[in-house]
Scaffold this motif. Structure first.
Motif, short mmCIF file in Angstrom:
data_model
loop_
_atom_site.label_atom_id
_atom_site.label_comp_id
_atom_site.label_asym_id
_atom_site.label_seq_id
_atom_site.Cartn_x
_atom_site.Cartn_y
_atom_site.Cartn_z
N UNK A 149 -16.70 20.60 6.16
CA UNK A 149 -17.15 21.99 5.98
C UNK A 149 -18.66 22.06 5.84
N UNK A 150 -19.26 21.03 5.23
CA UNK A 150 -20.71 21.00 5.08
C UNK A 150 -21.40 20.94 6.43
N UNK A 151 -20.87 20.11 7.30
CA UNK A 151 -21.45 19.96 8.64
C UNK A 151 -21.24 21.25 9.44
N UNK A 152 -20.01 21.73 9.46
CA UNK A 152 -19.67 22.93 10.23
C UNK A 152 -20.43 24.16 9.73
N UNK A 153 -20.55 24.27 8.42
CA UNK A 153 -21.16 25.46 7.84
C UNK A 153 -22.66 25.39 7.74
N UNK A 188 -9.76 10.17 10.07
CA UNK A 188 -9.19 10.89 8.93
C UNK A 188 -10.17 11.94 8.45
N UNK A 189 -9.70 13.18 8.33
CA UNK A 189 -10.51 14.27 7.79
C UNK A 189 -9.77 14.89 6.60
N UNK A 190 -10.41 14.84 5.44
CA UNK A 190 -9.89 15.47 4.23
C UNK A 190 -10.88 16.56 3.85
N UNK A 191 -10.38 17.77 3.57
CA UNK A 191 -11.32 18.82 3.18
C UNK A 191 -10.60 19.94 2.42
N UNK A 192 -11.43 20.84 1.88
CA UNK A 192 -10.93 21.99 1.14
C UNK A 192 -10.44 23.05 2.13
N UNK A 193 -9.22 23.51 1.95
CA UNK A 193 -8.63 24.46 2.88
C UNK A 193 -9.14 25.87 2.66
N UNK A 194 -9.41 26.54 3.76
CA UNK A 194 -9.71 27.97 3.75
C UNK A 194 -8.45 28.73 4.16
N UNK A 195 -8.49 30.04 4.06
CA UNK A 195 -7.34 30.86 4.42
C UNK A 195 -7.00 30.68 5.89
N UNK A 202 -15.70 30.66 6.07
CA UNK A 202 -15.98 30.37 4.66
C UNK A 202 -16.65 29.02 4.43
N UNK A 203 -17.00 28.34 5.50
CA UNK A 203 -17.57 27.00 5.35
C UNK A 203 -18.89 27.03 4.59
N UNK A 204 -19.73 28.01 4.87
CA UNK A 204 -21.04 28.08 4.24
C UNK A 204 -20.98 28.68 2.83
N UNK A 205 -20.11 29.66 2.64
CA UNK A 205 -20.09 30.39 1.37
C UNK A 205 -19.13 29.81 0.33
N UNK A 206 -17.90 29.52 0.74
CA UNK A 206 -16.88 29.02 -0.20
C UNK A 206 -16.73 27.50 -0.11
N UNK A 207 -17.41 26.88 0.85
CA UNK A 207 -17.30 25.43 1.08
C UNK A 207 -15.86 25.05 1.44
N UNK A 208 -15.25 25.86 2.27
CA UNK A 208 -13.89 25.64 2.75
C UNK A 208 -13.86 25.80 4.26
N UNK A 209 -12.82 25.25 4.88
CA UNK A 209 -12.66 25.42 6.32
C UNK A 209 -11.18 25.44 6.67
N UNK A 210 -10.82 26.25 7.63
CA UNK A 210 -9.45 26.34 8.11
C UNK A 210 -9.11 25.04 8.84
N UNK A 211 -8.05 24.34 8.45
CA UNK A 211 -7.71 23.09 9.15
C UNK A 211 -7.50 23.28 10.64
N UNK A 212 -7.06 24.48 11.04
CA UNK A 212 -6.86 24.74 12.47
C UNK A 212 -8.18 24.61 13.24
N UNK A 213 -9.28 24.94 12.59
CA UNK A 213 -10.59 24.82 13.22
C UNK A 213 -10.95 23.36 13.43
N UNK A 214 -10.69 22.53 12.42
CA UNK A 214 -10.95 21.10 12.53
C UNK A 214 -10.09 20.49 13.62
N UNK A 215 -8.83 20.88 13.65
CA UNK A 215 -7.91 20.35 14.67
C UNK A 215 -8.39 20.71 16.07
N UNK A 216 -8.79 21.96 16.26
CA UNK A 216 -9.25 22.40 17.58
C UNK A 216 -10.49 21.62 18.01
N UNK A 217 -11.43 21.40 17.09
CA UNK A 217 -12.65 20.68 17.45
C UNK A 217 -12.36 19.21 17.75
#
Length: 264
Positions: A149-153, A188-195, A202-217
């Protein structure tokens, strides 16, 4: 609706199987987690972070070459070092942008770790750009925990890649991981889930990311999603608060994704 239900049942079955496999990690994993050289402060985190089950899920084993990307203070680096043993190697990879812009004290712990005789025989610090993770040998596993999320956001300048936006930075990271892994290697990617459905909002503000976004990338980079684990899930987390909020800090809902580089 019927096809969706079948997919949901398949996912639940897969998750149950993963939990069954992770419940009895190999002895070389449990020995690494219980190693007396690990700091007491880190061992106190084990009940929440579940390192033995996660390492078993990743499939890290003696002799492996593992890159721990953005290792923080080295919580997992120490464990990986003991798991891979004398015939393996652990590369603690710190992005060049972070090393040049972060306060020096942020790297003090990881520098001390790779200098410690307990770990220095098979562990090294690698400072390199996001888009170049080549360490001189094909990797068996690339691991990054609570960093995507840090990189993406594009959370701060320390995670920047010149000329790139946040999503493009994450895409460059995935492409670099794919190139650095041997055929059949694991990411392996472990991260805080977003809605769900929030994408990277929410990557920049809540420090979360939707796992679907990680999967797509990751899929766009060429990876296949092999498995996902609910080991670190927390249904009580509403995904509405920043990960540092006192009432949720340390207990956020986290996703664990296991990607594989195709053999061909």
């Amino acid at each position: 609706m019927k096809s969706y239900s079948m997919l949901a049942l398949l996912f639940l079955g897969t998750t149950s199987l993963l939990h069954a496999q992770a419940s009895s990690p190999p002895s070389y994993v449990t020995d690494a987690v219980s190693d007396s050289a690990r700091p007491a402060a880190e061992k106190q985190l084990d009940s929440d972070r579940k390192p033995a089950a996660l390492v078993a899920f990743a499939g890290i084993k003696p002799g492996d070459k593992v890159a721990d990307v953005m290792p923080g203070g080295g919580y997992f680096t120490r464990i990986f070092s003991k798991v891979v043993g004398a015939k393996g190697h652990v590369y603690a990879v710190v992005p060049e942008s972070y090393a040049s812009k972060a306060p020096p004290e942020r790297l003090k712990s990881i520098r001390a770790l790779v200098a410690d005789p307990v770990y220095s025989g098979n562990t090294s610090l690698e400072v390199r750009p996001f888009e170049r993770l080549d360490v001189g040998a094909p990797l068996d596993v690339v691991w990054t925990s609570q960093n995507y999320h840090d990189v993406y956001g594009a959370v701060n300048a320390a995670f920047s890649v010149s000329g790139s936006t946040g999503p493009e930075q994450a895409a460059k990271l995935d492409a670099a991981v794919f190139k650095a892994l041997k055929p059949g290697g694991v990411y392996i990617v472990v991260d805080h889930a977003a809605a769900p459905g929030s994408d990277g909002r929410d990557a920049h503000t809540l420090h979360r990311i939707d796992p679907a976004t990680v999967i797509a990338q990751a899929k766009a980079a060429g990876f296949v999603l092999e498995a996902r684990s609910a080991l670190l899930s927390n249904p009580q987390d509403t995904h509405e608060k920043p990960i540092f909020a006192p009432e949720i800090k340390g207990h956020t809902d986290k996703f664990v994704l296991k990607f594989r580089k195709p053999v061909r």
